[in-house]
Enzyme design. Structure first.
Site, PDB file in Angstrom:
ATOM      1  N   ASP A 290       1.699  32.540 -27.271  1.00  0.00           N
ATOM      2  CA  ASP A 290       2.569  33.202 -28.232  1.00  0.00           C
ATOM      3  C   ASP A 290       1.877  33.082 -29.588  1.00  0.00           C
ATOM      4  O   ASP A 290       1.175  32.092 -29.837  1.00  0.00           O
ATOM      5  CB  ASP A 290       3.932  32.496 -28.253  1.00  0.00           C
ATOM      6  CG  ASP A 290       4.789  32.951 -29.405  1.00  0.00           C
ATOM      7  OD1 ASP A 290       4.984  34.162 -29.551  1.00  0.00           O
ATOM      8  OD2 ASP A 290       5.250  32.077 -30.170  1.00  0.00           O
TER       9      ASP A 290
ATOM     10  N   CYS B 284       0.845  -1.201   0.000  1.00  0.00           N
ATOM     11  CA  CYS B 284       0.000   0.000   0.000  1.00  0.00           C
ATOM     12  C   CYS B 284       0.879   1.249   0.000  1.00  0.00           C
ATOM     13  O   CYS B 284       2.066   1.176   0.304  1.00  0.00           O
ATOM     14  CB  CYS B 284      -0.949   0.012   1.196  1.00  0.00           C
ATOM     15  SG  CYS B 284      -0.143   0.328   2.772  1.00  0.00           S
TER      16      CYS B 284
ATOM     17  N   CYS C  74       2.290   2.026   3.511  1.00  0.00           N
ATOM     18  CA  CYS C  74       3.370   1.098   3.886  1.00  0.00           C
ATOM     19  C   CYS C  74       4.646   1.434   3.109  1.00  0.00           C
ATOM     20  O   CYS C  74       5.759   1.344   3.656  1.00  0.00           O
ATOM     21  CB  CYS C  74       2.959  -0.342   3.588  1.00  0.00           C
ATOM     22  SG  CYS C  74       1.384  -0.797   4.311  1.00  0.00           S
TER      23      CYS C  74
END
Length: 687
Positions: free
Chosen positions: A390, A11, A14
């Site tokens: 631009d 996980c 963890c």
């Protein structure tokens, strides 16, 4: 810095804890372990055996070079784990039946067997953590299991162990799906190349390719690295680089990109970059790095989770002790309620709220030809309200074309093209494109006047081709003067052909607006971009013409690069602004904006300059990218809300004493499943 592939990460929370343990090792302070990518980065002088020991404490391990794909024997996401959960479930059902009709003690044995089978790994890790006074999800579950069994809740203890195991499996499965999608994207890199040496073919690893090597690319093969076509012609699929699904025709002396696929025929390509310097290698490296960057939201969640677990333990202790002491509640009942609170406190769903959605968003956009360099930039893209463009090379193609012309003599176009045919000037190329198909005449003499035009002799007659000053010795009648004024008022550059007696014709040359620019501006409005601005160094009339044609909300003309920067700073004071440019002369403005977006088509400068790169050299996919970024941001907020709401509802059940262990684990499991499934919708969302 060494890099390793780590399997078995259970996980996100963890993984963070494992990283912290590794960072405590000598010279390990710069170590990083990513749950998103499953990659570990270490300095070469860190003790790898100690690292392996830390990883093994959570069932994770470093994948050896010879291992391919997922290992099917480790805890997380493996066939064995599914089998263990299945057997545990059978034991639980059998025990439930036996408890009702046959023998209570046999059922207790089966409940215990189910608990041990599905919960032993969590239990062992939790005990180790408890000894170290380390409070995480395994610690919470271990205390809850010990508590449940100590008060004779065999059935609920077994159910908690089974559901928690299933919860962890499903959590890993969601992240694995997102990782697999990313890995599939990374597989586009070619593995080998056919090098031609002295007329002989030799297969080499892609890493051994050098600049100026000549490679043979047959139909259906991937072009191994960036290069120039030396021989042959073919259509090439450049989707891996640009996201464009339509094939591009390639001829001699045209550039090709590594990772693109030769559709037909045979090409001989001169390699211009070693693979590690190629556009594809840089893209893939940046995509991998992008997964590992933490967004502000992720950083906050990780910090919150660190204090959240101890807080839950304090709340659980309060629930166990306060009601019996203060309100004469049953110690047994409230001890049970406190155990349930511990389970509700598992932070899995909360920690998982962001990473799957972020990885899915980056992957989806990379497939679509949009390179987002990190989760933080994806999150920022979803918050942008203003985009500054631009003009040249972004809203326009950055190359001149003949928008209109007036011929006072039928020979005008033929003569103008004949004079321009040997010139490499961009305007000369525009004139030649306009005259395509006409028979051109070879000039007798040609003289180029710098900054003015060309003087040419054709069949003994002298012609002047260039700007207004270049033909000033020729008399302009009222019609010509009126036409010149009309073109100038519309912001066009003038190209005039004349001799000493008369004007043959006038061309109005412009920078061609991209076909998609107007549509993109309209779509941006529909995805929540309230303000579109065009910044240009061109004069007012040209800027006004382009702005009106494409529909930007405002424009600023005559700006030098430093003035563009000042304008971006001014806008950024009140709005979240992104700047889009070509990644070279707009670099200062790109860096100054909240988000820099470069027009790329695989160019090094664009990849290195901006936060986001549009690998295909047009804007059409930008609205979809913004839409997906907004969706990712929404999903992360939704996930956090769901995770906390389900836990809050479960915790509120403690007030009337209705919270049970199985409701607690189902609330956590439900949140994890919902968070995972919702996050994965980003990958499959159809634009």
């Amino acid at each position: 810095m060494n890099e390793f592939k780590v399997k078995g990460l259970t996980c996100a929370n963890c993984t963070r804890e494992l990283q912290e343990e590794i960072q405590k090792l000598p010279q390990g302070n710069s170590a990083s372990l990513s749950y998103n990518t499953g990659k570990l980065r270490l300095e070469s002088n860190v003790d790898i055996n100690k690292v392996k020991k830390i990883l093994s404490s959570d069932g994770a391990f470093i994948e050896e070079d010879h291992e391919e794909g997922d290992n099917h024997t480790h805890h997380h996401g493996s066939i064995n784990w599914i089998l263990i959960l299945s057997i545990s479930t059978v034991f639980f059902i059998a025990a439930f039946i036996l408890e009702q009709w046959i023998n209570e003690y046999i059922s207790i044995g089966l409940f215990l067997a189910a608990t041990v089978l599905s919960g032993y790994q969590t239990f062992i890790k939790g005990l180790k953590n408890l000894i170290k006074f380390k409070f995480n999800i395994e610690t919470l579950m271990t205390i809850a299991l010990i508590g449940a069994l100590s008060i004779g809740e065999w059935k609920e203890g077994a159910l908690v162990a089974i559901l928690f195991g299933l919860n962890e499996y499903l959590e890993g499965l969601g992240m694995q799906k997102a990782r697999k999608s990313m890995e599939k994207l990374l597989e586009i890199a070619p593995k080998e190349a056919t090098v031609l040496e002295n007329g002989e073919e030799r297969i080499v690893k892609i890493s051994l390719l050098k600049e100026n090597d000549i490679v043979l690319v047959r139909s259906g093969e991937k072009i191994p690295s960036d290069g120039i076509v030396r021989e042959g012609k073919s259509s090439v699929n450049e989707a891996a680089i640009t996201g464009e699904s339509m094939p591009v025709e390639k001829f001699i002396n045209e550039p090709v990109y590594g990772g693109s696929i030769n559709n037909e025929g045979v090409l001989k390509v001169t390699i211009t970059k070693a693979y590690e310097d190629s556009s594809l290698a840089k893209i893939l490296h940046l995509v991998e790095e992008a997964q590992e960057t933490k967004t502000p939201t992720e950083l906050f969640i990780n910090k919150f989770a660190k204090y959240y677990t101890p807080l839950i333990m304090i709340i659980a202790a309060f629930v166990m002790v306060a009601p019996p002491l203060l309100f004469n509640g049953s110690w047994g009942d409230w001890f049970y309620q406190g155990l349930a609170v511990l389970i509700v406190g598992c932070p899995c769903a909360l920690v998982l709220a962001s990473p799957i959605a972020i990885v899915s968003g980056i992957t989806k956009n990379a497939r679509n030809g949009i390179l987002i360099k990190g989760g933080v930039f994806l999150e920022q893209l979803g918050k942008i309200s203003t985009i500054a463009f631009d003009k040249t090379g972004t809203l326009t193609k950055g190359e001149p074309y003949v928008e209109e012309y007036i011929a006072y003599d039928s020979r005008f176009l033929q003569l103008a093209a004949s004079i321009e045919k040997s010139s490499s000037h961009p305007i000369a190329k525009a004139v030649l494109r306009k005259a395509e198909g006409l028979t051109l005449i070879e000039p007798d003499e040609m003289t180029t006047i710098s900054g003015s035009g060309i003087v040419a002799k054709i069949n003994g007659d002298t012609y002047y081709l260039g700007n207004e000053a270049h033909v000033s010795n020729t008399t302009f009648d009222d019609t010509v003067k009126e036409d010149l004024k009309k073109y100038k008022d519309r912001g066009m550059t003038l190209v005039i052909l004349a001799n000493k007696e008369k004007i043959f014709g006038i061309m109005g040359v412009s920078d061609e607006i991209r076909e998609e620019s107007k549509e993109v501006i309209q779509k941006l409005s529909s995805v929540g971009i309230n303000h579109t601005i065009m910044l240009t160094g061109d004069h007012e009339s040209t800027a006004q013409k382009v702005a009106k044609k494409i529909g930007v909300t405002s424009y600023f003309a005559g700006l030098l690069p430093d003035e563009k920067v000042e304008k971006i700073k001014e806008i950024a004071q009140t709005q979240k602004v992104a700047m889009i440019g070509d990644g070279i002369n707009d670099a200062p403005a790109l860096v100054t904006a909240d988000l820099g977006i470069a027009m790329g088509k695989g160019t090094d400068s664009a990849i290195e300059t901006a936060d986001i790169v549009l690998m295909q050299n047009h804007l059409s996919k930008l609205p979809a990218a913004i839409k997906s970024a907004k969706k990712v941001n929404f999903i992360i907020k939704l996930n956090i809300t769901l995770a906390l709401s389900l836990k809050l509802i479960a915790l509120l059940l403690t007030i009337p004493g209705l919270l049970t262990l199985w409701i607690a684990i189902l609330s956590d499991m439900g949140a994890t499943i919902l968070v995972t499934l919702i996050s994965l919708t980003v990958l499959y969302d159809k634009e």
